[in-house]
Structures are given as C-alpha cells and as structure tokens.
Design an enzyme around this catalytic site. Structure first.
Site, PDB file in Angstrom:
ATOM      1  N   THR A 121       0.857  -1.183   0.000  1.00  0.00           N
ATOM      2  CA  THR A 121       0.000   0.000   0.000  1.00  0.00           C
ATOM      3  C   THR A 121       0.893   1.232   0.000  1.00  0.00           C
ATOM      4  O   THR A 121       1.634   1.480   0.956  1.00  0.00           O
ATOM      5  CB  THR A 121      -0.913   0.002   1.236  1.00  0.00           C
ATOM      6  OG1 THR A 121      -1.747  -1.160   1.192  1.00  0.00           O
ATOM      7  CG2 THR A 121      -1.784   1.246   1.265  1.00  0.00           C
ATOM      8  N   PHE A 156      -6.540  -5.870  -1.508  1.00  0.00           N
ATOM      9  CA  PHE A 156      -7.777  -5.589  -0.774  1.00  0.00           C
ATOM     10  C   PHE A 156      -8.108  -6.797   0.101  1.00  0.00           C
ATOM     11  O   PHE A 156      -9.157  -7.422  -0.036  1.00  0.00           O
ATOM     12  CB  PHE A 156      -8.920  -5.293  -1.740  1.00  0.00           C
ATOM     13  CG  PHE A 156      -8.690  -4.088  -2.611  1.00  0.00           C
ATOM     14  CD1 PHE A 156      -8.910  -2.809  -2.129  1.00  0.00           C
ATOM     15  CD2 PHE A 156      -8.238  -4.241  -3.910  1.00  0.00           C
ATOM     16  CE1 PHE A 156      -8.697  -1.697  -2.933  1.00  0.00           C
ATOM     17  CE2 PHE A 156      -8.018  -3.139  -4.721  1.00  0.00           C
ATOM     18  CZ  PHE A 156      -8.247  -1.861  -4.232  1.00  0.00           C
ATOM     19  N   LYS A 158      -8.774  -8.661   3.689  1.00  0.00           N
ATOM     20  CA  LYS A 158      -9.206  -8.506   5.073  1.00  0.00           C
ATOM     21  C   LYS A 158      -8.445  -9.505   5.928  1.00  0.00           C
ATOM     22  O   LYS A 158      -8.476 -10.715   5.642  1.00  0.00           O
ATOM     23  CB  LYS A 158     -10.707  -8.745   5.215  1.00  0.00           C
ATOM     24  CG  LYS A 158     -11.584  -7.764   4.453  1.00  0.00           C
ATOM     25  CD  LYS A 158     -13.045  -7.944   4.798  1.00  0.00           C
ATOM     26  CE  LYS A 158     -13.579  -9.322   4.399  1.00  0.00           C
ATOM     27  NZ  LYS A 158     -13.663  -9.492   2.932  1.00  0.00           N
ATOM     28  N   GLU A 159      -7.787  -9.024   6.966  1.00  0.00           N
ATOM     29  CA  GLU A 159      -7.116  -9.958   7.872  1.00  0.00           C
ATOM     30  C   GLU A 159      -8.159 -10.886   8.482  1.00  0.00           C
ATOM     31  O   GLU A 159      -9.225 -10.465   8.905  1.00  0.00           O
ATOM     32  CB  GLU A 159      -6.368  -9.204   8.971  1.00  0.00           C
ATOM     33  CG  GLU A 159      -5.153  -8.448   8.447  1.00  0.00           C
ATOM     34  CD  GLU A 159      -4.251  -7.985   9.564  1.00  0.00           C
ATOM     35  OE1 GLU A 159      -3.940  -8.790  10.458  1.00  0.00           O
ATOM     36  OE2 GLU A 159      -3.843  -6.807   9.542  1.00  0.00           O
ATOM     37  N   ASN A 219     -10.015   2.102   1.912  1.00  0.00           N
ATOM     38  CA  ASN A 219      -9.823   1.971   3.355  1.00  0.00           C
ATOM     39  C   ASN A 219     -10.319   3.202   4.111  1.00  0.00           C
ATOM     40  O   ASN A 219     -10.855   3.097   5.214  1.00  0.00           O
ATOM     41  CB  ASN A 219      -8.351   1.712   3.668  1.00  0.00           C
ATOM     42  CG  ASN A 219      -7.979   0.252   3.478  1.00  0.00           C
ATOM     43  OD1 ASN A 219      -8.839  -0.585   3.204  1.00  0.00           O
ATOM     44  ND2 ASN A 219      -6.713  -0.065   3.608  1.00  0.00           N
ATOM     45  N   CYS A 271      -3.788  -1.481   8.636  1.00  0.00           N
ATOM     46  CA  CYS A 271      -4.260  -0.794   7.427  1.00  0.00           C
ATOM     47  C   CYS A 271      -4.974   0.524   7.708  1.00  0.00           C
ATOM     48  O   CYS A 271      -4.497   1.588   7.310  1.00  0.00           O
ATOM     49  CB  CYS A 271      -5.178  -1.721   6.636  1.00  0.00           C
ATOM     50  SG  CYS A 271      -4.334  -3.165   5.951  1.00  0.00           S
ATOM     51  N   LYS A 332      -8.930  -7.612  15.674  1.00  0.00           N
ATOM     52  CA  LYS A 332     -10.137  -8.200  15.112  1.00  0.00           C
ATOM     53  C   LYS A 332     -10.005  -9.709  15.203  1.00  0.00           C
ATOM     54  O   LYS A 332      -8.903 -10.231  15.440  1.00  0.00           O
ATOM     55  CB  LYS A 332     -10.338  -7.754  13.653  1.00  0.00           C
ATOM     56  CG  LYS A 332      -9.254  -8.243  12.697  1.00  0.00           C
ATOM     57  CD  LYS A 332      -9.520  -7.795  11.266  1.00  0.00           C
ATOM     58  CE  LYS A 332     -10.675  -8.521  10.651  1.00  0.00           C
ATOM     59  NZ  LYS A 332     -10.838  -8.244   9.209  1.00  0.00           N
ATOM     60  N   ARG A 339      -1.308  -4.738  16.159  1.00  0.00           N
ATOM     61  CA  ARG A 339      -0.993  -3.362  15.795  1.00  0.00           C
ATOM     62  C   ARG A 339      -2.224  -2.467  15.972  1.00  0.00           C
ATOM     63  O   ARG A 339      -3.289  -2.745  15.440  1.00  0.00           O
ATOM     64  CB  ARG A 339      -0.488  -3.309  14.346  1.00  0.00           C
ATOM     65  CG  ARG A 339       0.921  -3.875  14.194  1.00  0.00           C
ATOM     66  CD  ARG A 339       1.344  -3.980  12.750  1.00  0.00           C
ATOM     67  NE  ARG A 339       0.642  -5.051  12.042  1.00  0.00           N
ATOM     68  CZ  ARG A 339       0.912  -5.421  10.784  1.00  0.00           C
ATOM     69  NH1 ARG A 339       1.871  -4.794  10.113  1.00  0.00           N
ATOM     70  NH2 ARG A 339       0.240  -6.402  10.219  1.00  0.00           N
TER      71      ARG A 339
END
Length: 454
Positions: A121, A156, A158-159, A219, A271, A332, A339
């Site tokens: 990114t 793009f 998502k963790e 984002n 992110c 999440k 982080r």
C-alpha cells in the site's frame, strides 16, 4: 508463469501462496533469515486461516520456495511483486524506504524484461519513484529503462479472510501506463489473473496513479463508516436509543448497506490507521486538508477509551484491588495482529487506575505479550498486573467484571451459568455488542454495551 514476491510478510505470503495455488511458480524473498528459516521448516510467522495448509501444499508440489537470495529472486520472476512494509513515518506519511530498496535491488540484478508490481500500500506517485530507482540502477550498467514497466496492483485483503479474499476477489485493480511497455505489462497481468476471472470479469484497468489512490480511498471510506457509527452509538447512549435498531434501520437502505456499520471500541490493525494518516498526509503535500479524515482519526482514538470510561463511571477512578477478565486481544477476530489494537489502550488505562487484568485470546496471546512489553516499557511494574490464560472461562475466576474487546466466534455463546458462577459480580462490559441487553437482564447480568439500550 514465474513470479517473484519481494517481502514475505502478511501480503507477500498470501499473494505468493495464492498465486502458487493457481499453478504459477513462485519465489518468495525476504531479507530476514529467521523468517525464511521458519517458512522452510514448515512454519508460518503469521496467523491467517487456511494459509499454512496452502503453503505446505504448494511447497510440496514444488511451486513455492522461500529464500534470502536477492540475485536468485530477480532472475526467477518475469513478474516481480514488491510487497514490503510501508510503516507510518513520524509525520504520518508512508515510509517508502523498503519499497525503494526493493526496486533498487531489482534494478541492480535484472538482465531481462520485468514487470514490477507495486503490491504494498503506497501513496500516489510511488510508481514513479520505483521506476526512477530501477532506471538509475539500469543506467549504471548501461541497460535500457525499457526493460521494465511498473504496475500498481493494490491488495484488498481482510485480515482473517485474506486467502478467501484473494482467491475470490470482489475486484482486481491494475494500474498501467499507456506506453508500449505498459501495454505489454497489462497483457502479462491479464494472463496472470485470468484464473480469477473465469466466471465473470473482476479486473478494473486504469492508470497507475488512479490505482494507487483507489486503495487508500477504499480503506478511508470503510474507516469513515466505522467512526460514524461509533459517534452515533455514543449519542445513542446519551439519548437512550438502541444503536442496533438504528443500524438495522439505516443498513436496510440499499444506498447504505450493512457493511462496516458495527459500533465498537474503534478500529486498529495495520491498514486503516496507517492509510487514513497517509492519505491525509498526501493531501497536505498538495495543499489540501481532508477534514473528514481528520475527524475519522480523532473519533477512532477517542473510541478506544469508551469502555474505560464506562468502567470508571461504574466503579470510580480508583480501581485498586479490582480484577477484570478481558476476552479478546487482537484488533479483530481470526488474526493475531496487535498493531493499534484497542485492547492495548484499554489494558494500559485500567492498569494505570490500579486494576489487575486476566486476559484470553484464541490466537493472539504470544503477540500480545510482546506488544504489552513495549507498551509498559516505562512502567514495567504495571505489566505485573496483566496475565493471560489459555481458557476464557479461567479468566473469569474471581473477576469483578468481564470485558469483551474482540468479537471472536468462541465468545458469542458462552455458558452464562458458568460465567455467573465465576464472576464475583454479574457485570459485562461488551465492546462489540455480542449479546442482547434484554437477554442479559433476564439472566441477572448487568450489561454495558456500546450504544445499547434495554
């Protein structure tokens, strides 16, 4: 096709494994020998559902290799992905030193035409810097800059769902220049991503700078929705409304939708915080202030303290001799990423007030221990008030209340009889609104959600 991935971190590993899964021959480079040793011994340095099995399968098939050999990595791939870290600099901008260093290494060693893909990114204009770095190295060896073309292909992912996102993408964004080299690069990228477009075309082709901006815009929009709902949830608490009813009421509007409308303790991870800051910094460099994004960031920082404020309102500012169970440490679910995790703020603030914390997370506890050691460097004595247990129910033993920070599925339907038996007081502070206030009231549990009203 032969592909090289420069950087074997989160994005690099997922990209490399998924491209190998489609039959490509992938070489993953990283300059950290410990990371490569872990990967070559069958381990994976990050937690991501399905990734370890995919890596094992493709290593065994000979389609995926890991190395620290720069020259070999450049020689291998006709397509060279740059997927190194872009951490925030002190002024909030993205630090591009690793991106530029990767570009220079490619320029020093390449002898045949290469497509260079910016997967990290990066701010608008980074492709120009990558091209300039490679061109400079090629010219030192009297080679033509036409040997390479730089493409922007933002991720793009998502963790917690990155493998699924890569294999079944909503969209693939590819930015190329309208030059002969750029058109050749576009065709190679079309071939590489052809397996992902079998049922319908998911690829959006555009110029490089538009592709770079698309990632940040996506984002920033998602972060904005989160902060917006957190603002409304805090208002709902004040006026006696139920934010869940409000969420359903506005989410049913097809122009709005339900995605990212869940209030909580604020967003974290690698992110959203970094990208919102970097986009704001880019705007300032061009004489423009993005006022909405400034508010988004400010709201998010405040939101991380909301549970602490609720606890303080209930028990007072002095929490000495009080013990709290805390479920969820990662920012999440389905990741071990700490982080910018809200749990770090919550734990630090409660310890400052004298509290003891007993925490549990299904996968993030090793990373959390490291993160909290950094957070408590100036107060190592305070870290003694934080411990972690392998079972969420064991965290409840003798606790004055339960705090929920991360919405892991394992926390959605606990045995409330056991919860009531173990807690000294039947109190839950739910930072993710996992439970219904009315149901908690019927169980005899004092329930504090985010914007929830009985």
């Amino acid at each position: 096709m032969k592909v090289t991935i420069v950087g074997s971190g989160y994005v690099g590993l997922v990209t490399g494994a998924c491209l190998a899964e489609q039959g490509n021959n992938v070489f993953c480079l990283d300059l950290d020998p410990k990371k490569i040793e872990i990967l070559n011994s069958g381990g994976v340095p990050i937690y991501e559902p399905g990734l370890k099995e995919m890596i094992e399968r493709n290593r065994a098939a000979g389609r995926l290799q890991f190395s620290t050999d720069i020259a070999a990595s450049v020689a291998h791939g006709d397509i060279q992905y740059i997927a190194v870290g872009t951490p925030p600099d002190e002024d909030g901008s993205a630090d591009l030193q690793y991106v530029v260093a990767a570009a220079r290494n490619i320029g020093r060693h390449m002898t045949t035409p290469k497509v260079i893909v910016d997967k990290s990114t990066v701010p608008v204009g980074t492709a120009d810097k990558v091209q300039a770095a490679i061109t400079e190295e090629l010219e030192k060896r009297n080679l033509s800059a036409d040997l390479c073309s730089v493409v922007s292909n933002p991720e793009f992912l998502k963790e917690g769902a990155a493998v699924e996102d890569f294999m079944r993408p909503d969209r693939i964004v590819i930015g190329t220049e309208n030059t002969p080299a750029g058109l050749r690069a576009k065709e190679q990228m079309r071939k590489l991503y052809a397996p992902f477009n079998r049922h319908h075309e998911r690829t959006y082709y555009m110029d490089v700078k538009s592709a770079e901006l698309t990632k940040y815009a996506a984002n920033a929009m998602l972060a904005t929705r989160i902060s917006f709902m957190n603002e409304l949830a805090n208002l709902a608490d004040l006026v006696g409304a139920d934010i869940e009813a409000v969420r359903q009421g506005i989410g049913s509007d097809s122009r709005i939708g339900f995605g990212f409308l869940y209030p909580g303790t604020g967003y974290g991870g690698s992110c959203f915080p970094k990208d919102v800051s970097a986009l704001s910094k880019t705007a300032k460099e061009h004489g423009r202030e993005l006022k909405i994004l400034g508010a988004v960031d400010a709201v998010n920082e405040i939101q991380k303290y909301v549970l602490v404020e609720k606890i303080e309102k209930r028990f007072g500012k002095d929490l000495s001799n009080m013990k709290f169970a805390l479920w969820g440490l990662a920012f999440k679910p389905n990741t071990d990423d700490m982080r910018e995790a809200p749990s770090r703020v919550i734990i630090s603030e409660l310890v400052k007030r004298g509290a003891t914390i007993i925490a549990h997370d299904p996968v993030a506890m090793p990373e959390a221990k490291h993160a909290l050691e950094l957070d408590f460097q100036s107060n190592p004595q305070g870290l003694k008030n934080v411990s972690m247990v392998d079972n969420p129910m064991n965290a409840l033993d003798g606790a004055d209340a339960l705090i929920i920070v991360t919405e892991w599925k394992a926390f959605r339907s606990p045995d409330f009889d056991v919860v009531l038996q173990k807690l000294t007081r039947p109190i839950i502070f739910d930072g993710r609104n996992l439970y219904e206030p009315q149901a908690m009231q019927e169980l005899g549990i004092e329930y504090h959600g985010i914007g929830r009203h009985n």
